[in-house]
Design an enzyme around this catalytic site. Structure first.
Site, PDB file in Angstrom:
ATOM      1  N   VAL A   1      50.760  84.215  70.144  1.00 58.18           N
ATOM      2  CA  VAL A   1      52.116  83.791  69.756  1.00 58.18           C
ATOM      3  C   VAL A   1      52.654  84.712  68.675  1.00 58.18           C
ATOM      4  O   VAL A   1      52.111  84.762  67.573  1.00 58.18           O
ATOM      5  CB  VAL A   1      52.126  82.351  69.204  1.00 58.18           C
ATOM      6  CG1 VAL A   1      53.556  81.936  68.872  1.00 58.18           C
ATOM      7  CG2 VAL A   1      51.500  81.381  70.175  1.00 58.18           C
TER       8      VAL A   1
ATOM      9  N   GLY B   1      61.342 100.679  77.648  1.00 56.08           N
ATOM     10  CA  GLY B   1      60.004 100.093  77.662  1.00 56.08           C
ATOM     11  C   GLY B   1      59.918  98.734  76.988  1.00 56.08           C
ATOM     12  O   GLY B   1      58.832  98.235  76.704  1.00 56.08           O
TER      13      GLY B   1
ATOM     14  N   LYS C   1      54.412  80.282  74.854  1.00 54.47           N
ATOM     15  CA  LYS C   1      54.113  80.440  73.419  1.00 54.47           C
ATOM     16  C   LYS C   1      54.503  79.191  72.641  1.00 54.47           C
ATOM     17  O   LYS C   1      53.804  78.774  71.712  1.00 54.47           O
ATOM     18  CB  LYS C   1      54.845  81.671  72.882  1.00 54.47           C
ATOM     19  CG  LYS C   1      54.357  82.987  73.494  1.00 54.47           C
ATOM     20  CD  LYS C   1      55.281  84.138  73.119  1.00 54.47           C
ATOM     21  CE  LYS C   1      54.842  85.452  73.775  1.00 54.47           C
ATOM     22  NZ  LYS C   1      55.914  86.474  73.688  1.00 54.47           N
TER      23      LYS C   1
ATOM     24  N   GLY D   1      53.494  94.578  71.337  1.00 52.55           N
ATOM     25  CA  GLY D   1      53.025  95.928  71.073  1.00 52.55           C
ATOM     26  C   GLY D   1      51.520  95.939  70.914  1.00 52.55           C
ATOM     27  O   GLY D   1      50.924  94.984  70.407  1.00 52.55           O
TER      28      GLY D   1
END
Lengths: 338, 338
Positions: B151, B206, B224, B319
Site C-alpha cells: 500500500v 511509463g 489497497k 516504482g
C-alpha cells in the site's frame, strides 16, 4: 500478562489534563491491546505534588476536582527533590518550555534517567539545547527517552523515522513547523489581510499567544528544526545554529505577486546534509505537497531520503489533545513487547 | 553482536533487482546501525532458482550478470517445493500480483509461515483476499508478516500505524492510492487534456501499463484500500466488498467546473467506521492536504483518528526503488532489537 508501569507527571496544564483524561478513557484498550497498565503515582506542579503510591484518583481529576484540595496533595514538594526517592518507572515531563535554559525540564530529565526512570517529554527546551547530552545519558543508563510531542505534536515524524524508514539516509528536511505563522500566512493569502490584522485574528481565535514573538520570528520553528535535524540526520546542533528570518515583513503585495506566478509563501524550516539549517519565508509551488494545501494551523514535514525519495507527513502540530496523543503513544511504545 | 539472517527471495523483477542493489550498497550500514547481516541464500524465479547456502553472489548480480548463467542456478526448481526444506529465516515474496486468486504468492506465504519462516511481501493479492487467514497463521506460528510495500509503496502507512499512533482508534481513511489515475487527473486539470490523451501520455511516460484497466477503473486502489481498512481499522474484508467507480467518464468540463468552485477531482478510496468501503471520483478542496498539491504519481493517505485528529502521509506510491525501500525497512524491523 499485564505489566504495571508506575508513572509520574510533571505539569498538569492543558496537555497534562488531556493526558489524564486519555489514560482514564483508554485504560481498558491499553490493557487489552498492549498488555500495559499505567498507574499514575504522582503529579508534580510548581507549588506541590499529588502523590499516592496506590495510584492517584484519576476519576476525580477528570471530573474537575482541584488536586490541591485532595488528601494526597503535598504542598511545597518539588519534582527535583522527589524523582530519585519515589518508586516509579516513567517520568512524563510536561512543564512549560524555556528555550534559553531548558530548565527545569532538563534537570528533571537528567535526574530521572540517572535514577533509572524512562522519560517521555513534550518539552522542546532540553532537546534543542542539550540533545547529545540527553541521548548520551539514555545510552549510558539504558533508559529510554521519547519526545514525539516536541515536533509537530501528534504528527509521528520522529517515531516513523525510528521504525518505518530503516536503511534510509535523510538528505534533506523541509518543514512547516509553526501553526501560528502558517495560520497568519494562510489568512493573508486567502483574505488579502495585512499581517497585523491576520495576527490579531489569530490571537482572538487562540491560535497565537499574547506575545507571539517566538512564533512569527521563526525561533519556535528553529527549535523544532534542530530537534528534527539531530534526530533524523545525526546532527548535534542547537537552536543557536539556525539562521532565522521571520514573517513580519511579508505583505499582501508579495503574497499576491507570488500567487500570480503559482506560488504561496510558506515559513519553512530547512535542514540539508550540506549543513544548512535555516527558517525563513520561501516561495513554494501552490500545487505541491507543502504548498497551498497546508492551510491554517497545519504543520507539514517533508523528508527526502536516499532510498524512498520524499515522504511528507501532515497534521495538527499543536493543541492539548494532539500533544497528549503523541505522549500516550510514546508511553505505550516504550513498554510494548513486539 | 551481529545477527545473521538467511533470506530467500521469490521474484527478481524490477523490485527484486532494486532490493539486491540496496542490500549490496547498504550492508555496512545495516550491520553497524542495526546489528543485522542479511545472507541471501536463494532467489526463486518462475523457471528455476539461484541457490547457495553460503550466500549467492550478489556482486555479480548487481553488475548485471544473468543469474541463469551462474553455477548456482538450478533450472526447474520451484519455490513451493523448496521453502520447507531449505534452511533460511525470512521469505521475501515479490511475485507479480494476481488479484483474483492471490497465487502463487498466497501459497508461498502460507508455506513459509508453516515452515517457521518470517515473511515480507510486496504482493497485494494475498492480503486483499486472505488477510485474516494470513494474520491468523502468523499468530499461530509466532512468525512475522510485513507488507508495507503493498500500500503506497515506501509511504510508511502500515508501520506508522503499528508503531506511532498507539492508543488511537482509526475512524476514517481517505486515500489517493493509484499513481496512474492521479497522474491522468492531474494532467487533465493542469493542461485541459481529454482523458484519452492524458492516458496515452501516461502510457508513453511509463506511468500506465499497456492495459491500464485496473488502475483507471479503481480496482487497484480498491485492493489497497481493503488492506488499509483491515490493518488499521480491524476490518476483515476483501476487494469484493468495495464499491468501485472509475475515472474514464471524467471530462475536462467537469474538471473545469470543479476548479471554478475551488475544487479538484481526485480518485479517492474511503473507508469509514460505519462500514463504507468505496473508490470513486470525489470533489476535494484544492487548498487541502489531499487537494491540488497531490500531483502526478504521488499517493496520499489521510487517517482520521479519535485522539490525534487527522494525519496525512504523502509520497511516491510506485516504482522499483520505492517498493524495495519499503521491503528493506520491513526486513530490518522484524529482526531489530529495540
Amino acid at each position: 500478562m499485564v505489566e504495571e508501569i508506575k508513572v509520574s507527571f510533571i505539569g498538569a496544564g492543558t496537555v497534562g489534563r488531556s493526558l489524564i483524561a486519555m489514560l482514564d478513557g483508554k485504560h481498558h484498550l491499553i490493557e487489552r491491546k498492549y498488555g500495559i497498565r499505567f498507574k499514575l503515582v504522582a503529579i508534580f506542579e510548581y507549588d506541590g505534588a499529588l502523590i499516592d503510591e496506590q495510584g492517584v484518583d484519576i476519576q476525580s481529576l477528570v471530573y474537575g476536582k482541584n488536586m490541591r484540595r485532595m488528601d494526597a496533595w503535598k504542598p511545597g514538594i518539588t519534582a527535583l527533590e522527589t524523582i530519585e526517592s519515589l518508586d516509579f518507572d516513567l517520568l512524563v515531563e510536561m512543564t512549560p518550555t524555556n528555550v534559553k535554559t531548558g530548565e527545569p525540564a532538563f534537570s528533571h530529565i537528567k535526574k530521572a534517567l540517572i535514577s533509572g526512570k524512562d522519560v517521555v517529554s513534550s518539552n522542546k527546551g532540553p532537546f534543542l539545547l542539550h540533545f547529545d547530552e540527553i541521548m548520551g545519558l539514555s545510552r549510558q543508563t539504558g533508559k529510554k527517552v521519547r519526545f514525539e510531542a516536541t515536533v509537530g505534536s501528534c504528527i509521528p515524524v520522529l517515531q516513523s523515522w525510528r521504525t518505518s524508514m530503516h536503511g534510509n539516509k535523510v538528505l534533506r528536511i523541509e518543514a512547516i513547523l509553526n501553526g501560528t505563522s502558517n495560520y497568519i500566512l494562510t489568512r493573508m493569502a486567502n483574505e488579502k489581510l495585512d499581517f497585523s490584522i491576520a495576527l490579531k485574528e489569530a490571537q482572538e481565535r487562540g491560535y497565537a499567544e499574547a506575545d507571539p514573538t517566538l512564533d512569527i520570528d521563526g525561533h519556535d520553528a528553529a527549535g523544532k528544526l534542530v530537534i528534527l535535524a539531530n534526530a533524523l540526520m545525526g546532527m548535534a546542533r542547537t537552536n543557536k545554529d539556525v539562521k532565522v528570518e521571520g514573517i513580519t515583513h511579508i505583505n499582501p503585495e508579495a503574497i499576491n505577486m507570488a500567487s500570480k506566478e503559482g506560488f504561496v509563501i510558506k515559513h519553512l524550516g530547512i535542514a540539508d546534509e550540506d549543513g544548512t539549517l535555516e527558517v525563513k519565508p520561501f516561495l513554494i509551488p501552490k500545487n505541491s505537497p507543502l504548498g497551498a494545501g497546508i492551510t491554517g494551523t497545519l504543520n507539514a514535514v517533508r523528508i527526502v531520503t536516499d532510498l524512498s525519495g520524499e515522504i511528507i507527513l501532515v497534521g495538527h502540530g499543536a493543541g492539548g489533545d494532539e500533544a497528549a496523543s503523541a505522549i500516550l503513544s510514546d508511553m505505550i511504545d516504550i513498554y510494548l513487547k513486539s
